[in-house]
Design an enzyme around this catalytic site. Structure first.
Site, PDB file in Angstrom:
ATOM      1  N   TYR A 203      -7.919  -6.153   0.963  1.00  0.00           N
ATOM      2  CA  TYR A 203      -7.022  -5.053   1.359  1.00  0.00           C
ATOM      3  C   TYR A 203      -6.628  -4.206   0.147  1.00  0.00           C
ATOM      4  O   TYR A 203      -6.659  -2.971   0.197  1.00  0.00           O
ATOM      5  CB  TYR A 203      -5.795  -5.651   2.035  1.00  0.00           C
ATOM      6  CG  TYR A 203      -4.801  -4.662   2.582  1.00  0.00           C
ATOM      7  CD1 TYR A 203      -4.990  -4.065   3.824  1.00  0.00           C
ATOM      8  CD2 TYR A 203      -3.648  -4.332   1.868  1.00  0.00           C
ATOM      9  CE1 TYR A 203      -4.065  -3.178   4.349  1.00  0.00           C
ATOM     10  CE2 TYR A 203      -2.716  -3.443   2.380  1.00  0.00           C
ATOM     11  CZ  TYR A 203      -2.932  -2.868   3.621  1.00  0.00           C
ATOM     12  OH  TYR A 203      -2.013  -1.980   4.131  1.00  0.00           O
TER      13      TYR A 203
ATOM     14  N   ASP B 174     -15.079   3.355  16.640  1.00  0.00           N
ATOM     15  CA  ASP B 174     -15.203   2.394  15.550  1.00  0.00           C
ATOM     16  C   ASP B 174     -15.459   3.216  14.294  1.00  0.00           C
ATOM     17  O   ASP B 174     -16.528   3.821  14.138  1.00  0.00           O
ATOM     18  CB  ASP B 174     -16.372   1.452  15.835  1.00  0.00           C
ATOM     19  CG  ASP B 174     -16.630   0.462  14.703  1.00  0.00           C
ATOM     20  OD1 ASP B 174     -16.017   0.600  13.628  1.00  0.00           O
ATOM     21  OD2 ASP B 174     -17.464  -0.436  14.894  1.00  0.00           O
ATOM     22  N   VAL B 175     -14.486   3.255  13.399  1.00  0.00           N
ATOM     23  CA  VAL B 175     -14.581   4.148  12.242  1.00  0.00           C
ATOM     24  C   VAL B 175     -15.688   3.762  11.277  1.00  0.00           C
ATOM     25  O   VAL B 175     -16.085   4.569  10.429  1.00  0.00           O
ATOM     26  CB  VAL B 175     -13.233   4.243  11.484  1.00  0.00           C
ATOM     27  CG1 VAL B 175     -12.171   4.879  12.351  1.00  0.00           C
ATOM     28  CG2 VAL B 175     -12.801   2.874  10.969  1.00  0.00           C
TER      29      VAL B 175
ATOM     30  N   LYS C  17      -7.528  -0.298  -0.379  1.00  0.00           N
ATOM     31  CA  LYS C  17      -6.460   0.701  -0.492  1.00  0.00           C
ATOM     32  C   LYS C  17      -6.496   1.427  -1.833  1.00  0.00           C
ATOM     33  O   LYS C  17      -6.093   2.597  -1.928  1.00  0.00           O
ATOM     34  CB  LYS C  17      -5.103   0.035  -0.261  1.00  0.00           C
ATOM     35  CG  LYS C  17      -4.883  -0.429   1.182  1.00  0.00           C
ATOM     36  CD  LYS C  17      -4.985   0.712   2.185  1.00  0.00           C
ATOM     37  CE  LYS C  17      -4.462   0.335   3.562  1.00  0.00           C
ATOM     38  NZ  LYS C  17      -4.590   1.455   4.527  1.00  0.00           N
TER      39      LYS C  17
ATOM     40  N   SER D 259      -1.968   2.397   0.463  1.00  0.00           N
ATOM     41  CA  SER D 259      -0.870   1.422   0.476  1.00  0.00           C
ATOM     42  C   SER D 259      -0.445   1.175  -0.956  1.00  0.00           C
ATOM     43  O   SER D 259      -1.252   1.315  -1.891  1.00  0.00           O
ATOM     44  CB  SER D 259      -1.324   0.104   1.111  1.00  0.00           C
ATOM     45  OG  SER D 259      -0.393  -0.935   0.850  1.00  0.00           O
TER      46      SER D 259
ATOM     47  N   ASP E 224      -9.397   5.082  18.397  1.00  0.00           N
ATOM     48  CA  ASP E 224      -9.042   3.687  18.158  1.00  0.00           C
ATOM     49  C   ASP E 224     -10.113   2.803  18.782  1.00  0.00           C
ATOM     50  O   ASP E 224     -10.742   3.185  19.779  1.00  0.00           O
ATOM     51  CB  ASP E 224      -7.677   3.369  18.776  1.00  0.00           C
ATOM     52  CG  ASP E 224      -6.980   2.193  18.111  1.00  0.00           C
ATOM     53  OD1 ASP E 224      -6.044   2.417  17.329  1.00  0.00           O
ATOM     54  OD2 ASP E 224      -7.395   1.047  18.372  1.00  0.00           O
TER      55      ASP E 224
END
Length: 248
Positions: A156, A63-64, A160, A143, A37
């Site tokens: 977003y 940090d992805v 997704k 999502s 995270d």
């Protein structure tokens, strides 16, 4: 015997919310867990809670969007517990605004965290799984917004939707290595973020759900557990909707 006994799981965005619940459920079924995270302190606290509940767990700042940091997290799993067997790409942010008002930087930030982050996680976990030769399972958290789109969330919703295409393409590339890649699409889930919505907005979303209620984080986590386990040994490239029937 747990469904994930002897396996090591890396979960991004797991310091709180749905990500933490996934970590808890996988740990409850025998997995050793690495929490990644950007909030290092919260990640450490989450790992301590899991350890206190009997799940071997550790944490690492990650940090992805930074491929090197994601690679370091996968290596940390190997050093702490052994080779990664389960990878869950759950990290995400929101920067809501209408298309007309959204700043380009906010569009890019959301796509980068969700989609580039999951690509980094998939890529580095898959490489580790190839090297240790035991296969594995990668689960991306998409999502329902990636299926139908949400007003004020072009960033977003686009990200997704990408988290459906990414696992499908990855699944085709990785099947021969014994690596399965799938996605989960949650709908309205009861979290601190959704419960902060205005009551009118909550009621409108609830009216769209045939089951007549919001989902719980544990119900998303159980779907992830299924895909991570051998119960789903012949499932790859699939999308599991956890929506109570919304937008069937």
């Amino acid at each position: 015997m747990g469904l994930l006994d002897g396996r090591n799981a890396v979960i991004t965005g797991a310091a709180r919310g749905i990500g933490y619940e996934i970590a808890a459920v996988l740990g409850g079924e025998g997995a050793r867990v690495v929490i990644g995270d950007v909030d290092e302190d919260a990640a450490a606290e989450a790992a301590a809670r899991l350890t206190g509940n009997g799940t071997p767990a550790t944490s690492l700042h990650c940090d992805v969007t930074d491929g090197d940091q994601v690679a370091a997290r996968v290596a940390h799993c190997a050093d702490a517990f052994g080779p990664v067997g389960v990878m869950v790409n759950s990290a995400g942010i929101t920067r809501d605004a209408t298309l007309r008002k959204m700043a380009l930087d906010d569009f890019r930030a959301v796509v980068d965290v969700h989609l580039t982050g999951a690509w980094n996680g998939t890529r580095h976990a898959a490489e580790a799984m190839r090297e240790h030769g035991r296969g594995g399972s990668i689960v991306n958290i998409s999502s329902i917004a990636g299926k139908v789109g949400n007003f004020g969330q072009t960033n977003y919703s686009a990200a997704k939707a990408g988290l459906v295409g990414l696992p499908k393409a990855s699944a085709k590339e990785l099947a021969k290595a014994g690596v399965r890649v799938n996605a989960v699409q949650p709908g309205l889930i009861r979290t601190a973020m959704t419960e902060a919505m205005p009551q009118a907005a909550w009621d409108a979303k609830l009216a769209e759900i045939p089951m007549g209620r919001a989902g719980e984080p544990a119900e998303v986590a159980q779907a992830v557990l299924f895909l991570a386990s051998d119960l789903a040994s012949y499932i790859t490239g699939a999308v599991v909707e956890v929506t109570g029937g919304r937008y069937m």
